[in-house]
Design a protein around this motif. Structure first.
Motif, PDB file in Angstrom:
ATOM      1  N   GLY A  51       0.810  -1.209   0.000  1.00 14.03           N
ATOM      2  CA  GLY A  51       0.000   0.000   0.000  1.00 14.03           C
ATOM      3  C   GLY A  51       0.844   1.261   0.000  1.00 14.03           C
ATOM      4  N   TYR A  52       0.167   2.382   0.228  1.00 17.48           N
ATOM      5  CA  TYR A  52       0.854   3.673   0.320  1.00 17.48           C
ATOM      6  C   TYR A  52      -0.046   4.616   1.111  1.00 17.48           C
ATOM      7  N   ASP A  53       0.475   5.279   2.075  1.00 18.83           N
ATOM      8  CA  ASP A  53      -0.168   6.272   2.956  1.00 18.83           C
ATOM      9  C   ASP A  53      -0.095   5.867   4.418  1.00 18.83           C
ATOM     10  N   ASP A  54      -0.276   4.559   4.733  1.00 17.85           N
ATOM     11  CA  ASP A  54      -0.449   4.084   6.108  1.00 17.85           C
ATOM     12  C   ASP A  54      -1.630   4.792   6.753  1.00 17.85           C
ATOM     13  N   GLU A  55      -2.772   4.737   6.071  1.00 22.37           N
ATOM     14  CA  GLU A  55      -3.966   5.430   6.545  1.00 22.37           C
ATOM     15  C   GLU A  55      -4.524   4.745   7.793  1.00 22.37           C
ATOM     16  N   ALA A  56      -4.808   5.535   8.798  1.00 17.19           N
ATOM     17  CA  ALA A  56      -5.316   5.019  10.069  1.00 17.19           C
ATOM     18  C   ALA A  56      -6.617   4.262   9.866  1.00 17.19           C
ATOM     19  N   ARG A  57      -6.772   3.176  10.603  1.00 21.52           N
ATOM     20  CA  ARG A  57      -7.956   2.314  10.601  1.00 21.52           C
ATOM     21  C   ARG A  57      -8.166   1.594   9.274  1.00 21.52           C
ATOM     22  N   ILE A  58      -7.171   1.625   8.411  1.00 21.49           N
ATOM     23  CA  ILE A  58      -7.217   0.850   7.176  1.00 21.49           C
ATOM     24  C   ILE A  58      -6.013  -0.074   7.105  1.00 21.49           C
ATOM     25  N   ALA A  59      -4.820   0.505   7.059  1.00 19.85           N
ATOM     26  CA  ALA A  59      -3.614  -0.300   6.851  1.00 19.85           C
ATOM     27  C   ALA A  59      -3.377  -1.289   7.982  1.00 19.85           C
ATOM     28  N   ASP A  60      -3.528  -0.850   9.222  1.00 21.09           N
ATOM     29  CA  ASP A  60      -3.194  -1.723  10.343  1.00 21.09           C
ATOM     30  C   ASP A  60      -4.328  -2.673  10.725  1.00 21.09           C
ATOM     31  N   THR A  61      -5.544  -2.429  10.230  1.00 21.74           N
ATOM     32  CA  THR A  61      -6.668  -3.293  10.573  1.00 21.74           C
ATOM     33  C   THR A  61      -7.060  -4.240   9.455  1.00 21.74           C
ATOM     34  N   MET A  62      -6.496  -4.038   8.255  1.00 20.51           N
ATOM     35  CA  MET A  62      -6.780  -4.945   7.147  1.00 20.51           C
ATOM     36  C   MET A  62      -6.293  -6.350   7.496  1.00 20.51           C
ATOM     37  N   VAL A  63      -6.917  -7.354   6.927  1.00 20.05           N
ATOM     38  CA  VAL A  63      -6.510  -8.745   7.155  1.00 20.05           C
ATOM     39  C   VAL A  63      -6.104  -9.361   5.830  1.00 20.05           C
ATOM     40  N   PRO A  64      -4.813  -9.741   5.661  1.00 23.39           N
ATOM     41  CA  PRO A  64      -3.720  -9.502   6.606  1.00 23.39           C
ATOM     42  C   PRO A  64      -3.349  -8.023   6.659  1.00 23.39           C
ATOM     43  N   SER A  65      -2.708  -7.611   7.763  1.00 19.01           N
ATOM     44  CA  SER A  65      -2.334  -6.202   7.913  1.00 19.01           C
ATOM     45  C   SER A  65      -1.412  -5.782   6.772  1.00 19.01           C
ATOM     46  N   LEU A  66      -1.529  -4.516   6.388  1.00 21.95           N
ATOM     47  CA  LEU A  66      -0.960  -4.048   5.133  1.00 21.95           C
ATOM     48  C   LEU A  66       0.441  -3.479   5.285  1.00 21.95           C
ATOM     49  N   THR A  67       1.371  -4.014   4.504  1.00 21.55           N
ATOM     50  CA  THR A  67       2.666  -3.368   4.328  1.00 21.55           C
ATOM     51  C   THR A  67       2.457  -2.132   3.463  1.00 21.55           C
ATOM     52  N   THR A  68       3.045  -1.007   3.863  1.00 20.11           N
ATOM     53  CA  THR A  68       2.722   0.253   3.188  1.00 20.11           C
ATOM     54  C   THR A  68       3.836   1.260   3.383  1.00 20.11           C
ATOM     55  N   MET A  69       3.800   2.325   2.604  1.00 20.67           N
ATOM     56  CA  MET A  69       4.675   3.467   2.815  1.00 20.67           C
ATOM     57  C   MET A  69       3.900   4.514   3.598  1.00 20.67           C
ATOM     58  N   ALA A  70       4.427   4.917   4.738  1.00 17.96           N
ATOM     59  CA  ALA A  70       3.737   5.906   5.563  1.00 17.96           C
ATOM     60  C   ALA A  70       4.048   7.310   5.073  1.00 17.96           C
ATOM     61  N   LEU A  71       3.010   8.053   4.704  1.00 18.64           N
ATOM     62  CA  LEU A  71       3.201   9.467   4.402  1.00 18.64           C
ATOM     63  C   LEU A  71       3.581  10.193   5.693  1.00 18.64           C
ATOM     64  N   PRO A  72       4.606  11.029   5.672  1.00 17.61           N
ATOM     65  CA  PRO A  72       5.100  11.678   6.898  1.00 17.61           C
ATOM     66  C   PRO A  72       4.288  12.919   7.246  1.00 17.61           C
ATOM     67  N   LEU A  73       3.003  12.716   7.526  1.00 18.50           N
ATOM     68  CA  LEU A  73       2.106  13.860   7.656  1.00 18.50           C
ATOM     69  C   LEU A  73       2.453  14.743   8.850  1.00 18.50           C
ATOM     70  N   ARG A  74       2.577  14.156  10.025  1.00 13.44           N
ATOM     71  CA  ARG A  74       2.912  14.971  11.198  1.00 13.44           C
ATOM     72  C   ARG A  74       4.286  15.603  11.033  1.00 13.44           C
ATOM     73  N   GLU A  75       5.202  14.852  10.404  1.00 11.37           N
ATOM     74  CA  GLU A  75       6.544  15.400  10.192  1.00 11.37           C
ATOM     75  C   GLU A  75       6.504  16.599   9.246  1.00 11.37           C
ATOM     76  N   ILE A  76       5.639  16.534   8.221  1.00 10.01           N
ATOM     77  CA  ILE A  76       5.476  17.679   7.327  1.00 10.01           C
ATOM     78  C   ILE A  76       4.970  18.889   8.103  1.00 10.01           C
ATOM     79  N   GLY A  77       3.970  18.666   8.952  1.00  8.53           N
ATOM     80  CA  GLY A  77       3.444  19.763   9.761  1.00  8.53           C
ATOM     81  C   GLY A  77       4.491  20.354  10.684  1.00  8.53           C
ATOM     82  N   ARG A  78       5.281  19.471  11.317  1.00  8.35           N
ATOM     83  CA  ARG A  78       6.323  19.969  12.226  1.00  8.35           C
ATOM     84  C   ARG A  78       7.375  20.775  11.469  1.00  8.35           C
ATOM     85  N   ALA A  79       7.822  20.229  10.322  1.00 11.77           N
ATOM     86  CA  ALA A  79       8.858  20.914   9.552  1.00 11.77           C
ATOM     87  C   ALA A  79       8.356  22.257   9.026  1.00 11.77           C
ATOM     88  N   ALA A  80       7.110  22.284   8.544  1.00  9.88           N
ATOM     89  CA  ALA A  80       6.559  23.534   8.011  1.00  9.88           C
ATOM     90  C   ALA A  80       6.428  24.579   9.112  1.00  9.88           C
TER      91      ALA A  80
END
Length: 355
Positions: free
Chosen positions: A281-310
């Motif tokens: 996958g891609y995004d590591d969207e909450a309540r989707i990637a970690d709850t899918m069966v089987p749980s999803l390997t994904t690229m996490a978008l660095p959303l909080r990190e973007i907010g902190r850096a900005a």
């Protein structure tokens, strides 16, 4: 009831003097307090939920200590919300508060929203979008220090600093994970052409194949869309009625919702994940990637990190000597900060099956 934390509490936790706390949280730390001590002070203030007296600060510094944030979809989107959360973490740790306005993706409201925030005497502005995109910067953002988060200036000569995810490297690392597992027939459901992120992730996919000396099959790349049903349809097109020897052994998706559709199609066809088919996958969207069966390997978008850096970029501009110039690309400052995505390995990817 717990009492409100004081500057002395922050000083004790950070192991510094109270005057050092005052200097740092008043924006006068540089040249007066060591960088490591500044970091400890801001972290202690964040942990203690400490904020200086806003009225006293504004009287001393001629500032409101308020940052205006314009978002295109904060009410319903986990993406904008996480970026704003990261920005607010930094703002609070440095004695600022944030005020958010949501335009509900109506760009016609941008200018009036910015003027509303400026009327409230904000010290700076941040523009946040739900997906990577170019924007027409409202003119009002050029009147105070401003920064863009998850979007970029559409002007031929960008006027504002922007902070965005490193989508090319994200696509490359996601593909490399599958290549390292032995997959050499990797399909890509690449989103849609109207998104600037989609071709960047495709470029990363191509780069990873090139570095691994693995050929790219053009018929394995689909601009499928972004939703679950698009992932289902794209997968059925790839796999239904195709002999096992001709099927891709892995499918990489431009977001996690597509990956859900892939998993549903695989189940419909009697394929086990990841034994018969790996899914990325891609995004590591909450309540989707970690709850899918089987749980999803994904690229996490660095959303909080973007907010902190900005927010860090913006507050450094406000509290630094250069003011507006520090966020203005025409003044010779860096126009772009790219934040790396992070690979999250779960259960949906495994070694390539033997054929």
């Amino acid at each position: 009831m717990n009492r409100k934390a004081t500057a002395l509490d922050v000083a004790k936790r950070a192991g510094v003097s109270r005057s050092a706390v005052s200097l740092v949280l008043n924006g006068r730390g540089d040249g007066n307090v060591a960088k490591e001590s500044q970091d400890r002070i801001r972290q202690a203030a964040l942990e203690l939920n400490y904020s200086p007296n806003a009225i006293a600060l504004s009287l001393r510094n001629q500032r409101s200590r308020v940052i205006g944030i314009l978002s295109d979809e904060v009410v319903v989107s986990p993406f904008d919300g996480n970026i704003i959360g990261g920005a607010d973490d930094v703002a609070r740790s440095r004695g600022f508060v944030t005020v958010v306005m949501d335009t509900e993706r109506d760009t016609a409201r941008d200018a009036s929203a910015i003027e509303t925030l400026l009327d409230r005497q904000v010290d700076g502005l941040m523009y946040v979008t739900v997906g990577l995109k170019p924007i027409e910067v409202p003119h009002g953002m050029l009147r105070v220090p401003s920064v863009l988060a998850n979007c970029y200036d559409n002007h031929p000569q960008p006027q504002l600093h922007h902070v965005i995810p490193d989508e090319v490297t994200g696509g490359r690392e996601a593909t490399r994970h599958l290549l390292d597992l032995g997959h050499r027939d990797i399909a890509l459901l690449a989103g849609s052409e109207d998104s600037p992120a989609a071709p960047l992730r495709v470029q990363g996919y191509r780069d990873a194949h090139m570095l691994a000396n693995a050929p790219v099959r053009e018929d394995r790349i689909f601009m499928a869309g972004w939703d679950i049903d698009a992932g289902y349809r794209g997968t059925m097109k790839l796999l239904d009625g195709v002999s096992p020897a001709d099927r891709p052994t892995a499918i990489m998706c431009a977001n996690d919702r597509l990956a859900v559709g892939v998993a549903l199609a695989a189940a419909r066809l009697g394929l086990s994940v990841p034994q018969n088919l790996s899914i990325m996958g891609y995004d590591d969207e909450a309540r989707i990637a970690d709850t899918m069966v089987p749980s999803l390997t994904t690229m996490a978008l660095p959303l909080r990190e973007i907010g902190r850096a900005a927010m860090t970029t913006l507050l450094d501009a406000i509290e630094g000597a250069d003011g507006i110039e520090a966020t203005n690309a025409d003044k010779g400052t860096a126009v772009e900060t790219m934040v790396p995505c992070r690979l999250v390995v779960r259960e949906s990817t495994g070694p390539a099956p033997t054929r």
